[in-house]
Scaffold this active site. Structure first.
Site, mmCIF file in Angstrom:
data_model
loop_
_atom_site.group_PDB
_atom_site.id
_atom_site.type_symbol
_atom_site.label_atom_id
_atom_site.label_comp_id
_atom_site.label_asym_id
_atom_site.label_seq_id
_atom_site.Cartn_x
_atom_site.Cartn_y
_atom_site.Cartn_z
ATOM 1 N N CYS A 43 9.911 11.608 13.503
ATOM 2 C CA CYS A 43 10.556 12.230 14.778
ATOM 3 C C CYS A 43 9.897 13.532 14.869
ATOM 4 C CB CYS A 43 11.951 12.531 14.370
ATOM 5 S SG CYS A 43 12.916 10.981 13.675
ATOM 6 N N ARG A 56 3.052 11.085 18.047
ATOM 7 C CA ARG A 56 3.664 10.713 16.718
ATOM 8 C C ARG A 56 4.396 9.448 16.758
ATOM 9 N NH1 ARG A 56 4.579 15.513 13.437
ATOM 10 N NH2 ARG A 56 6.565 14.954 12.697
ATOM 11 N N TRP A 67 12.292 8.687 16.038
ATOM 12 C CA TRP A 67 11.958 7.630 15.280
ATOM 13 C C TRP A 67 12.962 6.786 14.314
ATOM 14 C CZ3 TRP A 67 7.682 4.395 15.745
ATOM 15 C CH2 TRP A 67 7.365 3.442 14.639
ATOM 16 N N ASN A 123 14.816 15.954 11.443
ATOM 17 C CA ASN A 123 13.651 15.166 11.113
ATOM 18 C C ASN A 123 14.229 14.941 9.392
ATOM 19 O OD1 ASN A 123 12.459 15.272 13.392
ATOM 20 N ND2 ASN A 123 10.799 16.162 12.596
ATOM 21 N N GLY A 124 13.698 13.717 8.942
ATOM 22 C CA GLY A 124 14.032 13.431 7.430
ATOM 23 C C GLY A 124 15.101 12.538 7.288
ATOM 24 N N GLU A 138 -7.108 -7.176 0.874
ATOM 25 C CA GLU A 138 -6.810 -6.012 1.732
ATOM 26 C C GLU A 138 -7.868 -5.145 2.021
ATOM 27 O OE1 GLU A 138 -4.811 -5.423 3.876
ATOM 28 O OE2 GLU A 138 -4.977 -3.233 4.257
ATOM 29 N N LYS A 176 -9.923 -4.188 5.495
ATOM 30 C CA LYS A 176 -9.929 -2.857 5.940
ATOM 31 C C LYS A 176 -11.512 -2.527 6.276
ATOM 32 C CE LYS A 176 -7.040 -1.902 6.899
ATOM 33 N NZ LYS A 176 -5.651 -2.425 6.629
ATOM 34 N N GLU A 223 -12.600 -4.753 9.431
ATOM 35 C CA GLU A 223 -11.944 -4.292 10.605
ATOM 36 C C GLU A 223 -12.494 -3.159 11.246
ATOM 37 O OE1 GLU A 223 -7.354 -3.989 11.146
ATOM 38 O OE2 GLU A 223 -7.793 -3.584 9.228
ATOM 39 N N HIS A 245 -17.349 -20.646 -8.548
ATOM 40 C CA HIS A 245 -17.108 -21.809 -7.795
ATOM 41 C C HIS A 245 -17.636 -21.920 -6.424
ATOM 42 C CE1 HIS A 245 -14.550 -23.173 -11.199
ATOM 43 N NE2 HIS A 245 -14.139 -22.195 -11.246
ATOM 44 N N LYS A 268 -3.206 -2.646 17.881
ATOM 45 C CA LYS A 268 -2.162 -2.372 16.747
ATOM 46 C C LYS A 268 -1.198 -3.426 16.470
ATOM 47 C CE LYS A 268 -0.657 0.620 13.842
ATOM 48 N NZ LYS A 268 -1.167 0.307 12.365
HETATM 49 O O1 M6R Z 1 2.464 -5.475 12.707
HETATM 50 P P1 M6R Z 1 2.275 -6.491 11.799
HETATM 51 O O2 M6R Z 1 2.245 -5.903 10.160
HETATM 52 O O3 M6R Z 1 3.023 -7.690 11.882
HETATM 53 O O4 M6R Z 1 0.535 -6.814 11.919
HETATM 54 C C1 M6R Z 1 0.038 -7.529 11.168
HETATM 55 C C2 M6R Z 1 -1.631 -7.494 11.297
HETATM 56 O O5 M6R Z 1 -1.830 -7.803 12.638
HETATM 57 C C3 M6R Z 1 -2.018 -6.302 10.994
HETATM 58 O O6 M6R Z 1 -1.870 -6.116 9.629
HETATM 59 C C4 M6R Z 1 -3.566 -6.307 11.044
HETATM 60 O O7 M6R Z 1 -4.151 -7.234 10.092
HETATM 61 C C5 M6R Z 1 -4.132 -4.715 10.590
HETATM 62 N N1 M6R Z 1 -4.884 -4.318 11.942
HETATM 63 C C6 M6R Z 1 -4.593 -4.465 9.378
HETATM 64 O O8 M6R Z 1 -5.078 -3.214 9.287
#
Ligand code: M6R
Length: 611
Positions: A2, A27, A74, A100-101, A484, A488, A491, A507, A606
């Site tokens: 927020c 934000r 938020w 906020n909080g 993960e 990252k 991406e 394997h 996003k």
């Molecule tokens: O909003 P979501 O968590 O459902 O999104 C899922 C994926 O699209 C998301 O995690 C994507 O892999 C990200 N860009 C990872 O950094």
């Protein structure tokens, strides 16, 4: 997260408040509102959605007055709606509060206030503050706020105005930022510097447990005992865009650095201490109680990073609670013929709560009779609205496309679920549970500590960012983190990266290893150190460069790895919330080395709202 703003001076407050709120839009928010004092009137305008809806309301019902507060919300407690938007007012309609909080003991306070005949208008935790200030108000707003604060547990940055105290704002903070801007015959207030910069660069940062009494002529500061204190003004020399990122070069880096705080926010409201002094997990918000002790199976579906949180959940829930867990990629789940039993617990994880495949999987499971528990960061999202129960990650809005702090908060949520099941089933003793919870509570500080290793990772990225292939490998809890980490890196740096369970090396993947390969070995599972060490030797023998992520007090890999990045010691089962952070930093610095913008990776959005 927020946003809070405030103004007291001689000008009309509402346009100043709206402009300041616009500076905090980055934000993220889902509703907004302002309250302005005009002679003996307190005028409040609130609207769900974008700021333009609030502006439209103000254009229709003009409000004048030179002292006011504003807020972008938020949502955490209660849906985004006009009623739940801030400012919140007391029963007499003379006191307004923006906050906020999270007030952790709000439901107890709410019950007490309801017992005194007070009717609540919203579902928020904040509204209790307005009623408490009113309860203690005897003509001195500062005193009433201080007394109300004594009742609050949790975190807050708040600002309060009262129609009986014209041209006065009282504000206070604990664990949530608040900054006061000094002008000439006018003063400003905000949760974040960008909202002030148009008017002043002379600011006072409030510290925890400090209060301020703001009048147009000047500002007085107090400690929690209401003793006056001196504060030194600081000069802001950042520009607006740097200020939005709190001085960080990119939102992604800012969000990586926010993890100690976001982990704490996720954890804190869910821990209770019993009369015996032992801690346990409270997940009443999603209705997981004794009836769930017999849960035969947990099913988790998600996409991308959220799917990796689901995989980590499998290791944690099976280990701690001895309940079988199936984890599925949502886009697969929705098209295959899954077998669902009514007693299964179905968990959907999604940062945005809007991912098309994830929503489709949820709807399919719901149709088949499953009760859906959502883990999401966005109140008011489709997932939050359609699920039967929601465990909010409370990480604050995540702006960078690459998910970082939302992921670690998802991990914290699934660990809470795992420990809750263990508590219900008795697979951990009360003492063991207490011990693990205490360690979860220690993780935010440990995350803070490991962020100080950033230069080591930055230097290693500078040496290796040009590698053609990067493989991540790990075992047990390190395996989902390897997945993960590889995601990252690909991406945001567009490096070809893959991950595999280290036992799979022979394997297939080892055929790809050569001198152009970087292997990142995540090594936090002590009982398998010898296996990981053998894997490292195997890839090194084929010419690979190896970076190892392990404990800072561990020397097992000193001789085999080319570089070691460390995390503070914790229980092996809990390492994912720490071990992913060096990998996030590594991906970030590789992208920067390649002159790419980590906040805006090509071809990615996003929120993936289409298939
Ligand atoms: O909003 P979501 O968590 O459902 O999104 C899922 C994926 O699209 C998301 O995690 C994507 O892999 C990200 N860009 C990872 O950094």
């Amino acid at each position: 997260m927020c946003g809070i703003v405030g103004y007291v001076g001689v000008k009309n407050a509402s346009p100043i408040l709206i402009e300041a709120l616009k500076k905090l839009e980055y934000r993220g928010y889902d509703s907004a509102g302002i309250a302005v004092l005009n002679n003996d009137e307190l005028l409040v305008r609130k609207a769900k959605g974008a700021l333009k809806f609030l502006q439209e309301k103000i254009a229709k019902e003009i409000i004048r007055g030179s002292c006011g507060i504003g807020h972008t919300r938020w949502a955490t407690h209660g849906e985004p709606s006009d009623e739940n938007s801030h400012p919140h007012t007391d029963v007499s309609g003379s006191i307004a509060v923006v906050h906020n909080g999270i007030i952790e003991n709000y439901s107890i306070l709410k019950q007490k206030l309801q017992g005194k005949g007070i009717t609540f208008k919203s579902e928020t935790d904040t509204e209790v503050i307005a009623h408490l200030v009113h309860y203690y108000y005897d003509g001195n707003l500062l005193h009433a706020v201080a007394k109300a604060l004594n009742q609050l547990q949790g975190s807050y940055a708040l600002a309060v105005i009262c129609k009986d105290s014209p041209d006065t704002i009282v504000c206070a903070r604990k664990d949530s930022p608040l900054v006061i801007g000094q002008g000439n015959g006018e003063q400003f207030l905000a949760s974040d510097v960008p909202a002030l910069l148009e008017h002043t660069r002379t600011v006072f940062y409030l510290n925890d447990n400090e209060l301020a009494l703001i009048k147009k002529e000047g500002i007085s500061f107090f400690n929690e005992e209401l003793e006056p204190i001196e504060k030194t003004a600081e000069h802001v020399n950042w520009d607006l865009s740097a200020a939005e990122k709190d001085g960080f070069e990119h939102f992604m880096l800012k969000e990586i650095y926010e993890q100690p705080q976001s982990l704490l926010q996720t954890l804190r409201p869910r821990i209770v201490t019993g009369d015996d002094g032992l801690k346990s997990v409270n997940l009443d918000e999603i209705g997981i109680d004794q009836r769930y002790a017999q849960t035969p199976r947990v099913i988790i579906t998600a996409c991308g990073t959220a799917y990796h949180a689901g995989l980590a959940a499998k290791y944690a829930i099976e280990h701690f609670a001895r309940i079988p867990v199936d984890v599925d990629i949502a886009s697969e789940y929705r098209y295959r013929s899954p077998i669902l039993n009514p007693a299964d617990v179905f968990i959907i994880i999604s940062q945005s709560g809007e991912t098309a495949d994830t929503l489709a999987a949820m709807r399919m499971a719901k149709k088949a009779g499953a009760r859906i528990i959502a883990i999401t960061n966005v109140a008011g999202s489709t997932l939050a609205r359609e699920a039967d129960a929601v465990l909010f990650t409370l990480a604050g809005p995540e702006i960078a496309v690459a998910s970082t702090k939302a992921f670690t908060s998802q991990l914290m949520c699934v660990y809470l679920v795992a420990l809750k099941f263990a508590q219900l089933k008795g697979t951990l003793t009360k003492e063991e549970l207490h011990k693990y919870i205490e360690e979860l509570e220690a993780l935010p500080a440990k995350a803070q500590e490991l962020l100080q290793n950033k230069e080591i990772i930055q230097r290693f990225a500078a040496k290796t960012f040009n590698k053609k292939k990067v493989f991540f490998m790990g075992r047990l809890a390190d395996y989902p983190i390897s997945m993960e980490s590889a995601l990252k890196l690909k991406e945001i740096s567009y490096t070809h990266s893959e991950s595999f369970a280290a036992g799979e090396l022979k394997h297939g993947p080892i055929a790809l290893v050569d001198t152009d390969t970087l292997v990142v070995a995540v090594c936090t599972q002590s009982k398998l150190f010898d296996k990981m060490d053998s894997n490292i030797k195997e890839v090194k023998a084929r010419g690979a460069t190896v970076m190892c992520i392990t404990y800072q007090d561990e020397s097992y890999f000193n001789k085999t790895a080319d570089a070691t990045v460390t995390i503070p010691r914790t229980y092996d089962e809990l390492t994912p919330m720490l071990s992913v952070i060096p990998a996030q930093l590594f991906a970030y610095y590789c992208a920067v080395q390649r002159s790419l913008d980590p906040d805006k990776p090509r071809n990615l959005a996003k929120s993936v709202t289409v298939e």
